[in-house]
Design an enzyme around this catalytic site. Structure first.
Site, PDB file in Angstrom:
ATOM      1  N   HIS A 103      25.556  -4.325 -35.035  1.00 20.58           N
ATOM      2  CA  HIS A 103      24.462  -5.294 -35.201  1.00 20.58           C
ATOM      3  C   HIS A 103      24.138  -5.969 -33.871  1.00 20.58           C
ATOM      4  O   HIS A 103      24.243  -7.193 -33.718  1.00 20.58           O
ATOM      5  CB  HIS A 103      24.868  -6.351 -36.236  1.00 20.58           C
ATOM      6  CG  HIS A 103      23.760  -6.738 -37.157  1.00 20.58           C
ATOM      7  ND1 HIS A 103      23.383  -5.963 -38.228  1.00 20.58           N
ATOM      8  CD2 HIS A 103      22.933  -7.824 -37.180  1.00 20.58           C
ATOM      9  CE1 HIS A 103      22.396  -6.552 -38.877  1.00 20.58           C
ATOM     10  NE2 HIS A 103      22.089  -7.668 -38.254  1.00 20.58           N
ATOM     11  N   ASP A 129      17.226  -9.248 -34.292  1.00 16.38           N
ATOM     12  CA  ASP A 129      16.409  -8.723 -35.383  1.00 16.38           C
ATOM     13  C   ASP A 129      16.087  -7.258 -35.090  1.00 16.38           C
ATOM     14  O   ASP A 129      16.184  -6.815 -33.943  1.00 16.38           O
ATOM     15  CB  ASP A 129      15.111  -9.538 -35.512  1.00 16.38           C
ATOM     16  CG  ASP A 129      14.309  -9.193 -36.757  1.00 16.38           C
ATOM     17  OD1 ASP A 129      14.916  -8.693 -37.726  1.00 16.38           O
ATOM     18  OD2 ASP A 129      13.089  -9.420 -36.763  1.00 16.38           O
ATOM     19  N   ASN A 143      17.687  -4.555 -36.344  1.00 18.75           N
ATOM     20  CA  ASN A 143      18.840  -3.654 -36.337  1.00 18.75           C
ATOM     21  C   ASN A 143      18.679  -2.485 -37.306  1.00 18.75           C
ATOM     22  O   ASN A 143      18.945  -1.334 -36.950  1.00 18.75           O
ATOM     23  CB  ASN A 143      20.114  -4.435 -36.680  1.00 18.75           C
ATOM     24  CG  ASN A 143      20.501  -5.428 -35.610  1.00 18.75           C
ATOM     25  OD1 ASN A 143      21.097  -5.067 -34.605  1.00 18.75           O
ATOM     26  ND2 ASN A 143      20.167  -6.696 -35.826  1.00 18.75           N
ATOM     27  N   GLY A 144      18.229  -2.779 -38.534  1.00 17.36           N
ATOM     28  CA  GLY A 144      18.077  -1.726 -39.532  1.00 17.36           C
ATOM     29  C   GLY A 144      17.035  -0.698 -39.139  1.00 17.36           C
ATOM     30  O   GLY A 144      17.268   0.509 -39.227  1.00 17.36           O
ATOM     31  N   ALA A 197      18.352   1.404 -36.266  1.00 18.50           N
ATOM     32  CA  ALA A 197      19.403   2.328 -36.707  1.00 18.50           C
ATOM     33  C   ALA A 197      18.826   3.501 -37.487  1.00 18.50           C
ATOM     34  O   ALA A 197      19.272   4.644 -37.331  1.00 18.50           O
ATOM     35  CB  ALA A 197      20.427   1.586 -37.560  1.00 18.50           C
ATOM     36  N   TYR A 230      21.420   0.949 -51.183  1.00 22.06           N
ATOM     37  CA  TYR A 230      21.620   1.194 -49.744  1.00 22.06           C
ATOM     38  C   TYR A 230      22.349   0.030 -49.085  1.00 22.06           C
ATOM     39  O   TYR A 230      23.369   0.219 -48.396  1.00 22.06           O
ATOM     40  CB  TYR A 230      20.245   1.423 -49.137  1.00 22.06           C
ATOM     41  CG  TYR A 230      20.128   1.411 -47.631  1.00 22.06           C
ATOM     42  CD1 TYR A 230      20.742   2.364 -46.844  1.00 22.06           C
ATOM     43  CD2 TYR A 230      19.323   0.458 -47.005  1.00 22.06           C
ATOM     44  CE1 TYR A 230      20.579   2.367 -45.466  1.00 22.06           C
ATOM     45  CE2 TYR A 230      19.150   0.461 -45.630  1.00 22.06           C
ATOM     46  CZ  TYR A 230      19.777   1.408 -44.867  1.00 22.06           C
ATOM     47  OH  TYR A 230      19.608   1.405 -43.508  1.00 22.06           O
TER      48      TYR A 230
END
Length: 331
Positions: free
Chosen positions: A176, A180, A182-183, A186, A212
């Site tokens: 992480h 902001d 990160n998702g 990734a 998820y």
């Protein structure tokens, strides 16, 4: 790791897809356009962006402004599409050549115009995941952890492509490294690895958001990664099916999230009581796709078939616990 979980079915479908290559240019262009919108819509929706699939397409493909939507939501759509374009330009490279600079560049594009001071920079303040018990690394350790992550990528030749993509995604969101984005970063990294290895991009559907997030959190808290890996495998499998059907000249229908069912609608379609649906959900036999802001549980249409399957298993005198084990074993 979890190589044992990577189904031969994925490898075989990839070989089948390779037998159709090179695909016609017009077909490839159509698939690329659809995936560009779908990946942008779903990845942003997982993070709370309220643009629908159709409105995301208007923003990304036509450059239109949607009334009632914020500037940030528009930028999240265009930025993700641009980041995906950059990712596609790198697919002739190998995953082992990826470095921190590449990840920072993806993040920079994702947050461009939204948070320029943090775009492309690691966080230097403590970050928490809202509503989660996961404790994230100290921000002072992030540069060292990311350096280690990049070294791990360089030494990842022995991984199955899906295993590598899933593990890279998991490791990055667990570090992480950013305030902001990160998702989204990734998932783009995961899909860049898949594309580099000749697989189509994996789409984590909006309806799979709870499963998820829960699967990631379970693994991050020291539990099994199995649920998380299954979600990624199923996402890759769905994308392979889309490409294969297109290559074989078949048309594919894509279900809209608006078709999610309230508990009463689901109960009516299968001729059951709401209370039984709630009980089976609590027992883990049924999965909630989404929970609305007003607290309604929504179910994906495939839960209709799941209920039919449960009835068949009950007729075979299996207990609910045995049925749950059976269902989880084949998901």
């Amino acid at each position: 790791m979890f190589l044992y979980m990577i189904d031969d079915k994925l490898t075989n479908k990839k070989k089948q897809l390779d037998s159709y290559r090179p695909l016609p240019e017009a077909l490839l262009r159509n698939l690329d356009e659809w995936f560009r919108v779908e990946l942008t819509y779903t990845s942003n929706a997982l993070e709370g962006n309220t643009l629908t699939r159709r409105k995301t397409a208007l923003v990304v493909e036509k450059g239109l402004t949607i009334g009632g939507k914020t500037l940030i939501e528009h930028l999240e759509a265009t930025n993700h599409a641009h980041a995906l374009d950059w990712v596609k330009e790198q697919i002739k490279c190998k995953p082992q050549t990826l470095c921190e600079k590449d990840i920072l560049l993806i993040h920079d594009i994702i947050l461009k115009g939204i948070d320029d001071s943090n775009a492309g920079h690691y966080s230097n303040v403590p970050v928490r995941i809202s509503g989660s018990a996961v404790v994230l690394p100290n921000p002072h350790k992030v540069p060292e952890l990311m350096e280690g992550f990049a070294e791990w990528l360089k030494d990842s030749q022995d991984f199955h492509p899906v295993e590598l993509a899933a593990e890279a995604h998991y490791r990055l969101v667990t570090i992480h490294p950013f305030v902001d984005g990160n998702g989204r970063t990734a998932r783009l990294l995961m899909n860049m690895i898949l594309l580099m290895r000749g697989y189509p991009a994996a789409i984590i559907r909006k309806r799979d958001r709870l499963a998820y997030i829960s699967a990631l959190e379970k693994a991050q808290l020291g539990g099994s990664k199995d649920d998380y890996v299954k979600i990624i495998m199923k996402a890759v499998d769905r994308s392979l099916d889309i490409y294969l059907k297109a290559a074989q000249g078949e048309t594919t229908s894509y279900e809209d999230d608006s078709k999610l069912l309230k508990i009463g609608d689901l109960a009516q379609q299968v001729g059951m009581r709401n209370s039984t649906i709630r009980h089976w959900t609590k027992q883990g036999l049924l999965e909630v796709a989404e929970i609305t802001d007003t607290g309604y549980q929504l179910y994906a249409p495939e839960m209709i078939d799941r209920i039919k399957q449960i009835h068949i298993l009950k007729e075979q005198r299996l207990t609910l616990h045995e049925i749950k084990d059976y269902i989880q074993g084949i998901r």
